[in-house]
Design a protein around this motif. Structure first.
Motif, PDB file in Angstrom:
ATOM      1  N   ALA A   1       1.816   0.642  12.936  1.00  7.41           N
ATOM      2  CA  ALA A   1       2.553   1.423  13.841  1.00  7.41           C
ATOM      3  C   ALA A   1       3.706   2.431  13.225  1.00  7.41           C
ATOM      4  CB  ALA A   1       3.181   0.713  15.108  1.00  7.41           C
ATOM      5  N   CYS A   2       3.991   1.772  11.962  1.00  9.52           N
ATOM      6  CA  CYS A   2       4.915   2.604  11.094  1.00  9.52           C
ATOM      7  C   CYS A   2       4.363   3.408  10.030  1.00  9.52           C
ATOM      8  CB  CYS A   2       5.981   1.729  10.393  1.00  9.52           C
ATOM      9  SG  CYS A   2       6.861   0.784  11.566  1.00  9.52           S
ATOM     10  N   GLY A   3       2.941   3.457  10.103  1.00 15.04           N
ATOM     11  CA  GLY A   3       2.214   4.116   9.062  1.00 15.04           C
ATOM     12  C   GLY A   3       2.237   3.451   7.462  1.00 15.04           C
ATOM     13  N   VAL A   4       2.390   2.233   7.889  1.00 13.99           N
ATOM     14  CA  VAL A   4       2.259   1.281   6.657  1.00 13.99           C
ATOM     15  C   VAL A   4       1.018   0.717   6.275  1.00 13.99           C
ATOM     16  CG1 VAL A   4       3.175  -0.698   5.396  1.00 13.99           C
ATOM     17  CG2 VAL A   4       5.023   0.696   6.723  1.00 13.99           C
ATOM     18  N   PRO A   5       0.300   0.982   5.247  1.00 14.41           N
ATOM     19  CA  PRO A   5      -1.020   0.139   5.046  1.00 14.41           C
ATOM     20  C   PRO A   5      -0.849  -1.295   5.049  1.00 14.41           C
ATOM     21  CG  PRO A   5      -0.518   1.899   3.289  1.00 14.41           C
ATOM     22  CD  PRO A   5       0.823   1.691   4.084  1.00 14.41           C
ATOM     23  N   VAL A   6      -1.832  -1.926   5.198  1.00 12.48           N
ATOM     24  CA  VAL A   6      -1.805  -3.321   5.217  1.00 12.48           C
ATOM     25  C   VAL A   6      -2.901  -3.843   4.338  1.00 12.48           C
ATOM     26  CG1 VAL A   6      -1.926  -5.608   6.618  1.00 12.48           C
ATOM     27  CG2 VAL A   6      -1.336  -3.429   7.593  1.00 12.48           C
TER      28      VAL A   6
ATOM     29  N   LEU B   1      10.856  -2.115   7.619  1.00 15.29           N
ATOM     30  CA  LEU B   1       9.314  -2.425   7.227  1.00 15.29           C
ATOM     31  C   LEU B   1       8.736  -1.147   6.968  1.00 15.29           C
ATOM     32  CD1 LEU B   1       6.648  -3.952   7.333  1.00 15.29           C
ATOM     33  CD2 LEU B   1       6.924  -3.997   9.741  1.00 15.29           C
ATOM     34  N   ARG B   2       9.196  -0.020   7.855  1.00 17.53           N
ATOM     35  CA  ARG B   2       8.598   1.148   7.603  1.00 17.53           C
ATOM     36  C   ARG B   2       8.617   1.780   6.255  1.00 17.53           C
ATOM     37  NH1 ARG B   2      12.630   3.555  11.804  1.00 17.53           N
ATOM     38  NH2 ARG B   2      14.090   4.629  10.708  1.00 17.53           N
ATOM     39  N   ARG B   3       9.563   1.398   5.589  1.00 16.70           N
ATOM     40  CA  ARG B   3       9.731   1.944   4.172  1.00 16.70           C
ATOM     41  C   ARG B   3       9.014   1.438   3.214  1.00 16.70           C
ATOM     42  NH1 ARG B   3      13.403   5.646   5.345  1.00 16.70           N
ATOM     43  NH2 ARG B   3      13.131   6.288   3.122  1.00 16.70           N
ATOM     44  N   CYS B   4       8.178   0.284   3.647  1.00 19.83           N
ATOM     45  CA  CYS B   4       7.194  -0.197   2.349  1.00 19.83           C
ATOM     46  C   CYS B   4       6.122   0.542   2.079  1.00 19.83           C
ATOM     47  CB  CYS B   4       6.645  -1.662   3.140  1.00 19.83           C
ATOM     48  SG  CYS B   4       7.797  -2.877   3.339  1.00 19.83           S
ATOM     49  N   ARG B   5       5.705   0.387   0.834  1.00 20.47           N
ATOM     50  CA  ARG B   5       4.558   1.024   0.418  1.00 20.47           C
ATOM     51  C   ARG B   5       3.285   0.279   1.267  1.00 20.47           C
ATOM     52  NH1 ARG B   5       3.745   1.504  -5.573  1.00 20.47           N
ATOM     53  NH2 ARG B   5       1.783   2.654  -4.642  1.00 20.47           N
TER      54      ARG B   5
ATOM     55  N   SER C   1       6.593   3.072  21.214  1.00 25.79           N
ATOM     56  CA  SER C   1       7.753   3.857  21.033  1.00 25.79           C
ATOM     57  C   SER C   1       8.856   3.442  20.309  1.00 25.79           C
ATOM     58  CB  SER C   1       8.459   4.159  22.407  1.00 25.79           C
ATOM     59  OG  SER C   1       8.840   2.921  23.070  1.00 25.79           O
ATOM     60  N   VAL C   2       8.677   1.996  19.804  1.00 30.61           N
ATOM     61  CA  VAL C   2       9.852   1.247  19.181  1.00 30.61           C
ATOM     62  C   VAL C   2       9.653   1.473  17.679  1.00 30.61           C
ATOM     63  CG1 VAL C   2      10.640  -1.121  18.551  1.00 30.61           C
ATOM     64  CG2 VAL C   2      10.138  -0.502  20.996  1.00 30.61           C
ATOM     65  N   TYR C   3       8.398   1.653  17.335  1.00 32.11           N
ATOM     66  CA  TYR C   3       8.185   1.657  15.906  1.00 32.11           C
ATOM     67  C   TYR C   3       8.002   3.319  15.487  1.00 32.11           C
ATOM     68  CZ  TYR C   3       6.542  -2.926  16.925  1.00 32.11           C
ATOM     69  OH  TYR C   3       6.857  -4.197  17.006  1.00 32.11           O
ATOM     70  N   ASP C   4       8.807   3.537  14.379  1.00 37.65           N
ATOM     71  CA  ASP C   4       9.030   5.027  13.880  1.00 37.65           C
ATOM     72  C   ASP C   4       8.166   5.312  12.537  1.00 37.65           C
ATOM     73  OD1 ASP C   4      10.524   5.960  15.789  1.00 37.65           O
ATOM     74  OD2 ASP C   4      12.422   5.251  14.654  1.00 37.65           O
ATOM     75  N   PHE C   5       7.259   6.237  12.568  1.00 32.03           N
ATOM     76  CA  PHE C   5       6.426   6.464  11.472  1.00 32.03           C
ATOM     77  C   PHE C   5       7.107   7.081  10.182  1.00 32.03           C
ATOM     78  CE2 PHE C   5       4.167   9.860   9.052  1.00 32.03           C
ATOM     79  CZ  PHE C   5       3.093   9.076   8.454  1.00 32.03           C
ATOM     80  N   CYS C   6       6.608   6.485   8.915  1.00 34.25           N
ATOM     81  CA  CYS C   6       7.684   6.906   7.773  1.00 34.25           C
ATOM     82  C   CYS C   6       6.647   7.232   6.965  1.00 34.25           C
ATOM     83  CB  CYS C   6       8.314   5.582   7.298  1.00 34.25           C
ATOM     84  SG  CYS C   6       9.048   5.769   5.586  1.00 34.25           S
ATOM     85  N   ALA C   7       6.636   8.485   6.405  1.00 33.74           N
ATOM     86  CA  ALA C   7       5.613   9.440   5.637  1.00 33.74           C
ATOM     87  C   ALA C   7       5.878   9.052   4.280  1.00 33.74           C
ATOM     88  CB  ALA C   7       5.828  10.635   5.647  1.00 33.74           C
ATOM     89  N   GLN C   8       7.338   8.927   3.885  1.00 42.75           N
ATOM     90  CA  GLN C   8       7.577   8.626   2.211  1.00 42.75           C
ATOM     91  C   GLN C   8       8.163   7.396   2.321  1.00 42.75           C
ATOM     92  OE1 GLN C   8       6.828  10.810  -0.066  1.00 42.75           O
ATOM     93  NE2 GLN C   8       6.063  12.190   1.134  1.00 42.75           N
TER      94      GLN C   8
ATOM     95  N   ILE D   1      -0.562   8.540   7.635  1.00 39.55           N
ATOM     96  CA  ILE D   1      -0.843   8.891   9.119  1.00 39.55           C
ATOM     97  C   ILE D   1      -2.218   8.163   9.821  1.00 39.55           C
ATOM     98  CG2 ILE D   1      -1.614  10.702  10.465  1.00 39.55           C
ATOM     99  CD1 ILE D   1      -0.038  12.772   8.344  1.00 39.55           C
ATOM    100  N   SER D   2      -3.049   7.957   9.009  1.00 36.03           N
ATOM    101  CA  SER D   2      -4.379   7.062   9.419  1.00 36.03           C
ATOM    102  C   SER D   2      -3.878   5.917  10.046  1.00 36.03           C
ATOM    103  CB  SER D   2      -5.470   6.897   8.549  1.00 36.03           C
ATOM    104  OG  SER D   2      -5.772   8.143   7.889  1.00 36.03           O
ATOM    105  N   CYS D   3      -2.869   5.332   9.353  1.00 33.82           N
ATOM    106  CA  CYS D   3      -2.329   3.914  10.045  1.00 33.82           C
ATOM    107  C   CYS D   3      -1.808   3.854  11.215  1.00 33.82           C
ATOM    108  CB  CYS D   3      -1.337   3.520   8.821  1.00 33.82           C
ATOM    109  SG  CYS D   3      -2.330   3.190   7.302  1.00 33.82           S
TER     110      CYS D   3
END
Ligand code: UDP
Length: 358
Positions: free
Chosen positions: A277-282, A252-256, A175-182, A324-326
């Motif tokens: 958790a933010c949708g950021v690939p690793v 962090l969530r705004r990173c590619r 709940s602390v980490y928000d998804f970032c699509a773009q 989204i898979s992340c």
């Protein structure tokens, strides 16, 4: 309801970042155990901060982190050691608890285990680093079944008693980490700034791709950091400080992608699941914990260790990853309730097994 006493790492106050990922693990676990109705009290160096959790602050000098020393270095403690003071306190109150949970990767608590009548569970947050620690831990592992919990199988395998380790994984409060699509056009690197984290390779990869690298984390080794600053131009990297979790995830969530460049067998790599958790690939070197976390080609890439060109190739392939898979992987594999179930089972087994210990 269990009465749990958590004994923190003596390398720094909680919230300072000096303890690395174990600070977040301890906090998440304390929260989750309280949510389940257990009573948790945390004993930690003076200056520690934890929201909504009772802390007993203990004064004293900090311990030198094990990873800064060679394998054969004799065990040492500073004068007025905070580690010794924490365990002295634990000894005076141990009878009031069902279980002591140790988060320090240090000789003293391992050695003291057999002198306590209250059961102790040791959560280990690093791979093997010292011969003296391996020896004392092996003895404890033989005498007290199930006493060592670790993050990952890769981490367990660095120890001579790998099969005796309980593998517990890690988690984040989703709940602390928000998804970032773009995402914006920058890469990220998060961690303690210290040689075992290989930050220079991430900077080198960023320079090669022309995508700027944002860096978040505690500067633990100033000389190491200054060398990186000398070797690479400022435009390629931006140091954004050490941030509390909520602020960190907002950037962090705004990173590619998140780059992970461990030189050591990374025990887990909590930053990996925070990014997911933010949708950021690793993108990580295939060494230790990240090999068990990242789904290659789906939620990131595992790269030949120490290959900057491998990092660059993975960065160039980032459009293959669906963000989204992340997030979904973090939701299915790294939720706090799942972590709580595993730890609760381990705690209960430690408590019931005390009668069978040697
Ligand atoms: N971290 C943080 N703020 C920052 C940078 C890092 O809170 O600005 C935390 C991060 O959330 C993670 C920890 O530092 O929990 C690093 O842990 P990790 O397991 O990745 O590595 P370790 O330091 O334990 O080797």
């Amino acid at each position: 309801m269990l009465k749990l006493l958590f004994l923190s790492t003596p390398v720094g106050p909680l919230g300072s970042g000096l303890g690395g990922g174990v600070e977040l693990t301890l906090y998440n676990l304390a929260e989750e155990m309280q949510r389940r109705g257990h009573q948790v009290r945390v004993v930690a160096p003076t200056g520690s901060v934890l929201n909504n959790i009772q802390i007993v602050e203990i004064p004293g000098n900090l311990q030198i982190p094990a990873q800064t020393q060679s394998r054969d270095v004799p065990i040492s403690l500073p004068s007025d050691s905070v580690l010794a003071n924490i365990w002295e306190y634990a000894h005076t109150v141990a009878q009031e608890y069902d279980l002591l949970v140790n988060f320090a990767f240090d000789w003293l608590p391992f050695y003291l285990t057999r002198f306590f009548t209250t059961p102790i569970a040791h959560f280990i947050s690093m791979g093997s680093l010292s011969d003296a620690l391996d020896l004392v831990m092996t003895r404890v592992a033989k005498a007290k079944q199930g006493t060592f919990g670790v993050y990952t199988r890769s981490q367990a395998e660095t120890f001579p008693f790998a099969d005796a380790c309980t593998i517990l994984g890690s988690a984040v409060d989703l709940s602390v980490y928000d998804f970032c699509a773009q995402p914006d056009d920058y890469l990220g690197w998060v961690g303690r700034i210290a040689p075992e984290k290989g930050l220079e390779d991430a900077v080198a990869a960023a320079v090669k791709t022309g995508i700027p690298l944002k860096i978040w984390g505690k500067i633990q080794d100033q000389q190491y950091w200054e060398k990186i600053n000398q070797d690479y131009p400022e435009g390629a990297r931006e140091y954004c400080g050490f941030l509390p979790t909520r602020e960190l995830q907002a950037q962090l969530r705004r990173c590619r992608a998140l780059l992970m460049t461990p030189r050591w067998v990374e025990a887990f790599g909590n930053v990996a699941i925070e990014a997911l958790a933010c949708g950021v690939p690793v993108i990580s070197y295939a060494r230790g914990g990240p090999t068990e976390i990242i789904r290659h080609g789906k939620t990131g890439f595992l790269v030949t260790p120490d290959s900057v060109d491998g990092l660059v190739e993975a960065i160039n392939n980032l459009d293959q990853i669906d963000r989204i898979s992340c997030r979904q992987q973090a939701e299915t594999e790294y939720s706090l309730p799942a972590l709580g179930d595993r730890f609760e089972k381990w705690f209960n087994s430690r408590i019931s097994r005390i009668c069978g210990d040697k």
